[in-house]
Write an enzyme that holds these catalytic residues in place. Structure first.
Site, PDB file in Angstrom:
ATOM      1  N   LEU A   1      35.711  37.781  20.402  1.00 27.88           N
ATOM      2  CA  LEU A   1      34.424  37.115  20.558  1.00 27.88           C
ATOM      3  C   LEU A   1      33.807  37.648  21.838  1.00 27.88           C
ATOM      4  CD1 LEU A   1      35.114  33.340  19.740  1.00 27.88           C
ATOM      5  CD2 LEU A   1      33.538  34.846  18.531  1.00 27.88           C
ATOM      6  N   ASP A   2      32.521  37.971  21.798  1.00 22.84           N
ATOM      7  CA  ASP A   2      31.889  38.498  23.003  1.00 22.84           C
ATOM      8  C   ASP A   2      31.674  37.376  24.005  1.00 22.84           C
ATOM      9  OD1 ASP A   2      29.552  37.527  21.302  1.00 22.84           O
ATOM     10  OD2 ASP A   2      28.604  37.963  23.212  1.00 22.84           O
ATOM     11  N   PRO A   3      31.374  37.707  25.247  1.00 25.06           N
ATOM     12  CA  PRO A   3      31.215  36.679  26.279  1.00 25.06           C
ATOM     13  C   PRO A   3      30.145  35.640  25.968  1.00 25.06           C
ATOM     14  CG  PRO A   3      31.502  38.811  27.307  1.00 25.06           C
ATOM     15  CD  PRO A   3      31.362  39.069  25.831  1.00 25.06           C
TER      16      PRO A   3
END
Length: 467
Positions: free
Chosen positions: A88-90
């Protein structure tokens, strides 16, 4: 006569070895790899994971000198072995599946299962990253946008269709990530290929009228070089969507020629990317400093009577990646601003939520970007469920997270290697689930998988959102 080399005796580690698969609720603002490092900081000094570490230590002792020398210095430290089953991206939060020990061998299969997301789309502008962390490429008129118009525009995104990945993603072309072409203001060597995806469930959860929400556009606009690259990709995508491969090639050729002309103005292009380069240099220096000064593991926290001892992990290179907008910062528009909408969807592997948000804005003619993203389910792991640990529980100490993690791993080991997918009926998800067993890859999952990620940290997994 053949002499067999005697095998070294391995003394089995005593105590229960905790390994398997569980999920954690990843907070917004940190990378998936940083969550792994944070978990290791809590698990490594814990007595619960001591047998697992002892087993790894004994296995290391049986390795040949050649095997030991092959390990990079940073990998020679004995730590709890952890990987994730789809990053999951930031900017995104929610379900992040983690595998511990032998559980890492089951992670690959989770890349193929369906996932459920909730995203907030803000209209009126498009960015190079398709989300609020990028730079504005163009703005559009949203004054006549209505809820009914958005509902109608969502219809083509249900079922199977071909989707264009965002330029700022971890996908590679000619051995080079797409985001590097955008960073350098260079044309991509060929058109980006669309991929078939499927949305089995898509619904509008909430409609935000102008002036009733705090989802903003970014303040910064992209430089001309970045705008040219983004516009060229969008034109090629439009030509592909219209079904003309020859038109797509022609559009790509025209844009490539236009970009060559622009590159003659080298100074302006370099100024447009100077900020990105300097940020990458600073990030690389931080990585070097951290690798040269390894962090000490945290002592496990505990509850002291009614007062909790909260232990925050040390800041890593994957921490604090999403800037917080000050409450007193002025809105980037005049008047009430644009409307926004929250959408819930269940999608197949390889789906880019950011692309859906961007494409929705293109279809409406006003532009749009992803403002928020949460993964609420992946396989049988659900946000807020009994098999998903709250990240905040780590900070509350081992007396809180210890029993929960052990229970989750026990549940996994009762039915190891099995993915349970909910069935879709009448446009919604049934409460019951049907098991779907997928073959697990024997190799442990890497910390970085193909995913929806907009901007990478230096020497870190790439960053934006989704499947």
């Amino acid at each position: 006569m053949t002499f067999l080399r005697p095998q070294p005796f391995i003394k089995m580690a005593t105590g229960k070895i905790l390994e398997g698969v569980f999920a954690i609720n990843k907070p917004i603002g940190i990378s998936s790899a940083q969550v792994i490092r944070d978990c290791q900081n809590f698990f490594d000094p814990s007595a619960k994971f001591a047998p697992l570490l002892e087993q790894e230590r004994q296995l290391r002792e049986t390795e040949s000198k050649y095997q030991k020398n092959r390990r990079r210095p940073i990998k020679r430290k004995i730590q709890t072995k952890i990987g994730h089953g789809g990053t999951l991206d930031p900017l995104a939060g929610g379900v992040l599946i983690l595998g511990i020990g032998k559980g890492t061998k089951s992670l690959q299969q989770f890349l193929l299962c369906t996932k459920t997301y909730e995203t907030v789309v803000v209209f009126g502008a498009s960015t190079d990253t398709y989300d609020r962390l990028g730079k504005i490429i163009k703005k559009g008129d949203y004054s006549n946008l209505t809820r009914d118009a958005v509902e109608k525009a969502l219809e083509p995104f249900r079922g199977k269709f071909r989707q264009m990945p965002p330029l700022y993603s971890s996908l590679k072309m000619a051995g080079k990530p797409l985001y590097e072409y955008a960073r350098e203001g260079k044309p991509i060597p060929r058109e980006i290929e669309t991929r078939e995806v499927e949305v089995s469930h898509l619904e509008m959860v909430e409609w935000y009228e102008p002036g009733t929400h705090k989802h903003y556009w970014p303040d910064e606009e992209a430089g001309q070089a970045e705008k040219n690259v983004a516009q060229s990709v969008w034109r090629v995508a439009k030509a592909q969507e219209d079904g003309g491969e020859g038109d797509a090639a022609k559009a790509a050729e025209e844009e490539s020629k236009a970009l060559k002309d622009f590159n003659s103005k080298k100074r302006a292009a370099e100024e447009a990317v100077d900020g990105l380069v300097s940020e990458e240099t600073r990030a690389a220096k931080r990585v070097k400093n951290e690798e040269g000064n390894p962090e000490e593991p945290l002592m496990s926290g505990a509850l002291d009577g009614k007062k909790e001892k909260r232990h925050k992990p040390p800041k890593g290179r994957g921490s604090d990646l999403v800037p917080v907008r000050p409450d007193d910062a002025p809105a980037p528009w005049e008047g009430k601003g644009p409307p926004a909408v929250k959408i819930r969807m269940t999608v197949t592997s390889g789906f880019y939520v950011r692309s859906l948000c961007h494409d929705l804005g293109e279809k409406l003619g006003c532009g749009a970007m992803m403002a928020e993203l949460a993964r609420t389910r992946q396989g049988q792991f659900t946000l807020g469920g009994a098999n998903c640990l709250e990240y905040d529980d780590l900070l509350r100490g081992e007396e809180v997270w210890g029993p929960k993690v052990e229970s989750m791993l026990d549940k996994w080991n009762a039915r190891p290697g099995e993915i349970q997918e909910p069935t879709v009926e009448n446009g919604g998800l049934k409460a019951e689930s049907t098991p779907e067993v997928a073959k697990a890859e024997e190799a442990p999952a890497k910390e970085e998988e193909k995913c929806d990620e907009p901007m990478p940290e230096a020497k870190e997994e790439p960053m934006a959102a989704a499947a």
